[in-house]
Design a protein around this motif. Structure first.
Motif, PDB file in Angstrom:
ATOM      1  N   PHE A   1     -11.743 -23.910 -20.649  1.00 59.36           N
ATOM      2  CA  PHE A   1     -12.661 -24.842 -21.303  1.00 59.36           C
ATOM      3  C   PHE A   1     -14.099 -24.529 -20.892  1.00 59.36           C
ATOM      4  CE2 PHE A   1     -15.117 -28.716 -21.555  1.00 59.36           C
ATOM      5  CZ  PHE A   1     -14.669 -29.376 -22.686  1.00 59.36           C
ATOM      6  N   LEU A   2     -14.342 -24.372 -19.605  1.00 54.82           N
ATOM      7  CA  LEU A   2     -15.702 -24.114 -19.134  1.00 54.82           C
ATOM      8  C   LEU A   2     -16.221 -22.767 -19.624  1.00 54.82           C
ATOM      9  CD1 LEU A   2     -15.466 -25.387 -15.436  1.00 54.82           C
ATOM     10  CD2 LEU A   2     -16.365 -26.583 -17.434  1.00 54.82           C
ATOM     11  N   ARG A   3     -15.358 -21.782 -19.682  1.00 58.73           N
ATOM     12  CA  ARG A   3     -15.805 -20.454 -20.112  1.00 58.73           C
ATOM     13  C   ARG A   3     -16.334 -20.471 -21.538  1.00 58.73           C
ATOM     14  NH1 ARG A   3     -11.879 -15.186 -20.259  1.00 58.73           N
ATOM     15  NH2 ARG A   3     -10.945 -16.465 -21.911  1.00 58.73           N
ATOM     16  N   ARG A   4     -15.868 -21.400 -22.350  1.00 58.55           N
ATOM     17  CA  ARG A   4     -16.360 -21.489 -23.730  1.00 58.55           C
ATOM     18  C   ARG A   4     -17.867 -21.780 -23.793  1.00 58.55           C
ATOM     19  NH1 ARG A   4     -12.534 -22.386 -27.923  1.00 58.55           N
ATOM     20  NH2 ARG A   4     -10.538 -21.486 -27.249  1.00 58.55           N
ATOM     21  N   PHE A   5     -18.434 -22.249 -22.684  1.00 55.54           N
ATOM     22  CA  PHE A   5     -19.839 -22.653 -22.705  1.00 55.54           C
ATOM     23  C   PHE A   5     -20.777 -21.612 -22.099  1.00 55.54           C
ATOM     24  CE2 PHE A   5     -17.319 -26.379 -23.229  1.00 55.54           C
ATOM     25  CZ  PHE A   5     -18.018 -27.116 -24.181  1.00 55.54           C
ATOM     26  N   VAL A   6     -20.228 -20.463 -21.691  1.00 53.86           N
ATOM     27  CA  VAL A   6     -21.076 -19.399 -21.147  1.00 53.86           C
ATOM     28  C   VAL A   6     -20.745 -18.055 -21.804  1.00 53.86           C
ATOM     29  CG1 VAL A   6     -21.669 -20.435 -18.921  1.00 53.86           C
ATOM     30  CG2 VAL A   6     -19.454 -19.292 -19.189  1.00 53.86           C
ATOM     31  N   PRO A   7     -20.727 -17.993 -23.122  1.00 52.47           N
ATOM     32  CA  PRO A   7     -20.326 -16.742 -23.773  1.00 52.47           C
ATOM     33  C   PRO A   7     -21.313 -15.603 -23.570  1.00 52.47           C
ATOM     34  CG  PRO A   7     -21.189 -18.283 -25.395  1.00 52.47           C
ATOM     35  CD  PRO A   7     -21.045 -19.049 -24.113  1.00 52.47           C
ATOM     36  N   ASP A   8     -22.561 -15.921 -23.250  1.00 59.66           N
ATOM     37  CA  ASP A   8     -23.585 -14.882 -23.126  1.00 59.66           C
ATOM     38  C   ASP A   8     -23.908 -14.529 -21.681  1.00 59.66           C
ATOM     39  OD1 ASP A   8     -23.916 -14.852 -25.950  1.00 59.66           O
ATOM     40  OD2 ASP A   8     -25.156 -16.658 -25.799  1.00 59.66           O
ATOM     41  N   VAL A   9     -23.256 -15.185 -20.738  1.00 61.75           N
ATOM     42  CA  VAL A   9     -23.491 -14.899 -19.324  1.00 61.75           C
ATOM     43  C   VAL A   9     -22.772 -13.600 -18.953  1.00 61.75           C
ATOM     44  CG1 VAL A   9     -22.925 -15.675 -16.987  1.00 61.75           C
ATOM     45  CG2 VAL A   9     -23.904 -17.276 -18.640  1.00 61.75           C
ATOM     46  N   PRO A  10     -23.470 -12.615 -18.377  1.00 59.22           N
ATOM     47  CA  PRO A  10     -22.823 -11.324 -18.118  1.00 59.22           C
ATOM     48  C   PRO A  10     -21.752 -11.367 -17.040  1.00 59.22           C
ATOM     49  CG  PRO A  10     -25.058 -11.346 -17.235  1.00 59.22           C
ATOM     50  CD  PRO A  10     -24.916 -12.588 -18.058  1.00 59.22           C
ATOM     51  N   ARG A  11     -21.960 -12.192 -16.006  1.00 60.47           N
ATOM     52  CA  ARG A  11     -20.973 -12.289 -14.925  1.00 60.47           C
ATOM     53  C   ARG A  11     -20.838 -13.767 -14.559  1.00 60.47           C
ATOM     54  NH1 ARG A  11     -22.115  -7.784 -10.371  1.00 60.47           N
ATOM     55  NH2 ARG A  11     -19.839  -7.517 -10.423  1.00 60.47           N
ATOM     56  N   TYR A  12     -19.601 -14.248 -14.625  1.00 60.52           N
ATOM     57  CA  TYR A  12     -19.358 -15.671 -14.394  1.00 60.52           C
ATOM     58  C   TYR A  12     -18.123 -15.848 -13.530  1.00 60.52           C
ATOM     59  CZ  TYR A  12     -17.802 -20.479 -15.410  1.00 60.52           C
ATOM     60  OH  TYR A  12     -17.363 -21.777 -15.300  1.00 60.52           O
ATOM     61  N   ALA A  13     -18.195 -16.772 -12.584  1.00 57.19           N
ATOM     62  CA  ALA A  13     -17.036 -17.154 -11.791  1.00 57.19           C
ATOM     63  C   ALA A  13     -17.028 -18.670 -11.651  1.00 57.19           C
ATOM     64  CB  ALA A  13     -17.059 -16.492 -10.417  1.00 57.19           C
ATOM     65  N   HIS A  14     -15.852 -19.233 -11.744  1.00 53.50           N
ATOM     66  CA  HIS A  14     -15.666 -20.678 -11.587  1.00 53.50           C
ATOM     67  C   HIS A  14     -14.743 -20.945 -10.409  1.00 53.50           C
ATOM     68  CE1 HIS A  14     -14.462 -24.785 -12.154  1.00 53.50           C
ATOM     69  NE2 HIS A  14     -13.218 -24.430 -12.428  1.00 53.50           N
ATOM     70  N   PHE A  15     -15.154 -21.860  -9.520  1.00 50.02           N
ATOM     71  CA  PHE A  15     -14.360 -22.257  -8.359  1.00 50.02           C
ATOM     72  C   PHE A  15     -13.841 -23.678  -8.568  1.00 50.02           C
ATOM     73  CE2 PHE A  15     -16.509 -18.713  -6.570  1.00 50.02           C
ATOM     74  CZ  PHE A  15     -15.816 -18.320  -5.436  1.00 50.02           C
ATOM     75  N   ASP A  16     -12.528 -23.849  -8.409  1.00 46.60           N
ATOM     76  CA  ASP A  16     -11.883 -25.163  -8.498  1.00 46.60           C
ATOM     77  C   ASP A  16     -11.523 -25.580  -7.070  1.00 46.60           C
ATOM     78  OD1 ASP A  16     -10.398 -27.416  -9.089  1.00 46.60           O
ATOM     79  OD2 ASP A  16      -9.284 -26.484 -10.732  1.00 46.60           O
ATOM     80  N   ILE A  17     -12.451 -26.218  -6.375  1.00 43.79           N
ATOM     81  CA  ILE A  17     -12.318 -26.470  -4.940  1.00 43.79           C
ATOM     82  C   ILE A  17     -11.797 -27.881  -4.657  1.00 43.79           C
ATOM     83  CG2 ILE A  17     -14.125 -24.812  -4.370  1.00 43.79           C
ATOM     84  CD1 ILE A  17     -16.037 -27.164  -3.951  1.00 43.79           C
ATOM     85  N   TYR A  18     -11.414 -28.105  -3.414  1.00 36.69           N
ATOM     86  CA  TYR A  18     -10.952 -29.428  -2.974  1.00 36.69           C
ATOM     87  C   TYR A  18     -12.040 -30.155  -2.188  1.00 36.69           C
ATOM     88  CZ  TYR A  18      -7.567 -32.960  -1.392  1.00 36.69           C
ATOM     89  OH  TYR A  18      -6.892 -34.137  -1.155  1.00 36.69           O
ATOM     90  N   ALA A  19     -12.794 -29.429  -1.379  1.00 36.44           N
ATOM     91  CA  ALA A  19     -13.948 -29.962  -0.627  1.00 36.44           C
ATOM     92  C   ALA A  19     -13.559 -30.991   0.422  1.00 36.44           C
ATOM     93  CB  ALA A  19     -15.005 -30.544  -1.584  1.00 36.44           C
ATOM     94  N   TRP A  20     -12.325 -30.939   0.892  1.00 37.89           N
ATOM     95  CA  TRP A  20     -11.854 -31.970   1.817  1.00 37.89           C
ATOM     96  C   TRP A  20     -10.792 -31.388   2.736  1.00 37.89           C
ATOM     97  CZ3 TRP A  20     -13.843 -36.737   2.491  1.00 37.89           C
ATOM     98  CH2 TRP A  20     -13.107 -37.673   3.228  1.00 37.89           C
ATOM     99  N   SER A  21     -10.894 -31.698   4.022  1.00 38.66           N
ATOM    100  CA  SER A  21      -9.833 -31.380   4.977  1.00 38.66           C
ATOM    101  C   SER A  21      -8.965 -32.623   5.146  1.00 38.66           C
ATOM    102  CB  SER A  21     -10.423 -30.974   6.332  1.00 38.66           C
ATOM    103  OG  SER A  21     -11.070 -29.731   6.250  1.00 38.66           O
ATOM    104  N   PRO A  22      -7.725 -32.613   4.677  1.00 37.03           N
ATOM    105  CA  PRO A  22      -6.893 -33.814   4.757  1.00 37.03           C
ATOM    106  C   PRO A  22      -6.447 -34.141   6.176  1.00 37.03           C
ATOM    107  CG  PRO A  22      -5.659 -31.995   3.817  1.00 37.03           C
ATOM    108  CD  PRO A  22      -7.069 -31.521   3.943  1.00 37.03           C
ATOM    109  N   ALA A  23      -6.528 -33.166   7.083  1.00 40.19           N
ATOM    110  CA  ALA A  23      -6.183 -33.393   8.493  1.00 40.19           C
ATOM    111  C   ALA A  23      -7.111 -32.544   9.342  1.00 40.19           C
ATOM    112  CB  ALA A  23      -4.728 -33.028   8.761  1.00 40.19           C
TER     113      ALA A  23
END
Length: 463
Positions: free
Chosen positions: A414-436
């Motif tokens: 879904f997100l990639r559909r919005f950067v068709p002209d960007v030459p190099r793209y990376a998306h991180f799906d992070i948690y940002a939390w240490s549960p313990a």
């Protein structure tokens, strides 16, 4: 409060620290004075990971301290353990008896610094009392800058939404910009509609605190970098209301924004030769009469229509407008970071940051950098056959495909559909939390992927 995560100044009276691995433990003990060797053997010192043995000296002060390095496999399973063990020593100033070098040395030294972190905004916390002299053989100043940036990320994520709404996130960006001479511009409230950011406005319009798009710019290097961070300061799920158990940690739903601000601080503090742009759509997904609804269809900044099949899939909506803006002036490298899907946690757990890119060279550079700095990441695929899953027929895109499968991949597509002209793209799906709690990472907010990205950028692996 700002965290003072620094090494101690040189001290001639510092207690020596000897790092010893299991294979070298017997030889190391044999080289000690007989009484100290007998003491260490009596206490079973064998160089196991994070094992500590203080050798007696005069007037009750240790003559030296032995710290176990463990095996390479031990350190892989429990990163930062040696540095955390040093930070946990009794109050005194310590100095390593030998220089630290390479990735392992950096991990030990950074582990010490990160173990100094305390979140004390609402309650006083007991500080670490051990002071470690800046180790020889490493760029100690860079490690201090990295630790300070990580502390910023942790503080932002740990702060409850009452004190970390879109307005406070804007203040944090402005404060950071002021430290490094960066520029900040913000589009707020109904101005988002006037300036064609309809999805950011839609998601945030029901909240008491106005939605906004925060933009920070810095540097004049020839290479350009754009960081886009999800800034959902609290996520109720909207009209598709989350159950209480799922809502409890939603103060961390701005973890993407917190992480890109921490990464931006690393970049600016290091003075990397590039032009940096940070975009943060900052909203709260609230329940009120103005809340957006399942079944609604909205037109994004780039003209694509999006059917809302779940108001709890709001992060990709606000990122869509921000990424569409980034696409209008494509940078050499564009990175998005977001606490986007539970599917990512099911796939890799809380400790690994999955990322998506079509660029094999970029993926390789990221993976290599991540291994060097003990910041685990894992590449997942932009799997083209799943594109049909995000196309509902009634609109160009579906924000929440039915079926419950491949949720992280479809969000990334879904997100990639919005950067068709960007030459190099990376998306991180992070948690940002240490549960313990873990070595150098107390339970709570934590940065993920930022140190790997910084190492790659600093080393020029992305160019």
């Amino acid at each position: 409060m700002p965290q003072d995560l620094r090494f101690a100044a040189p001290d001639a009276d510092a207690i020596p620290l000897h790092l010893i691995d299991p294979d070298g433990a017997e030889a190391a003990l044999a080289a000690l004075p007989a009484a100290q060797a007998a003491w260490a053997r009596h206490h079973g010192f064998a160089g196991t990971l994070a094992q500590v043995c203080a050798l007696p000296g005069d007037a009750g002060r240790p003559a030296a301290v032995l710290v176990g390095r463990g095996t390479a496999a031990d350190r892989l399973r429990k990163r930062f353990a040696v540095g955390a063990a040093i930070a946990g020593l009794p109050e005194a100033t310590y100095a390593l008896a030998a220089p630290l070098q390479g990735p392992e040395g950096e991990e030990i030294a950074l582990g010490y610094l990160l173990s100094l972190y305390r979140f004390d905004r609402y309650r006083a916390q007991t500080p670490a009392k051990a002071r470690l002299v800046a180790p020889e053989g490493l760029d100690a100043a860079r490690l201090e800058r990295i630790a300070a940036a990580e502390a910023l990320t942790r503080d932002l994520v740990n702060t409850p939404a009452e004190d970390m709404g879109p307005d406070a996130l804007e203040t944090a960006a402005r404060t950071l910009a002021g430290q490094f001479g960066a520029a900040v511009s913000v589009i707020t409230g109904d101005d988002l509609l006037a300036r064609n950011f309809p999805l950011i406005h839609t998601v945030g319009r029901a909240a008491a605190r106005a939605p906004r798009l925060i933009e920070l710019t810095w540097g004049s290097g020839a290479k350009t970098l754009t960081l886009v961070g999800k800034g959902v300061c609290f996520d109720t799920g909207g009209l598709n209301l989350k159950p209480g158990s799922s809502m409890a940690l939603m103060k961390k739903d701005m973890g993407g924004a917190a992480t890109v601000l921490g990464l931006a601080q690393m970049i600016m503090a290091e003075g990397l030769d590039l032009s940096l742009r940070v975009l943060i759509p900052a909203v709260e997904n609230a329940v009120a009469g103005g809340a957006f609804r399942p079944g609604d269809i909205y037109t994004a900044r780039n003209g694509k229509t999006v059917e809302i099949n779940n108001t709890d899939a709001e992060g990709r909506l606000v990122l869509a407008d921000a990424l569409a803006l980034a696409n209008e002036t494509p940078a050499d490298l564009t990175i998005s970071m977001a606490t986007l899907t539970g599917a990512a946690r099911v796939a890799v757990g809380p400790d690994i940051a999955p990322f998506y890119t079509d660029d094999a060279a970029l993926a390789g550079a990221l993976a290599a950098a991540a291994q060097e700095v003990a910041d685990p990441v894992w590449r997942l695929p932009f799997h083209a056959p799943y594109e049909a899953m995000i196309e509902p027929g009634i609109a160009d895109l579906d924000n929440a495909p039915s079926g419950g499968m491949a949720g992280s991949i479809t969000a990334a597509l879904f997100l990639r559909r919005f950067v068709p002209d960007v030459p190099r793209y990376a998306h991180f799906d992070i948690y940002a939390w240490s549960p313990a709690a873990a070595p150098a990472r107390p339970k709570g907010g934590v940065g993920q992927g930022a140190r790997a990205l910084f190492r790659m950028l600093a080393d020029g692996g992305w160019a």
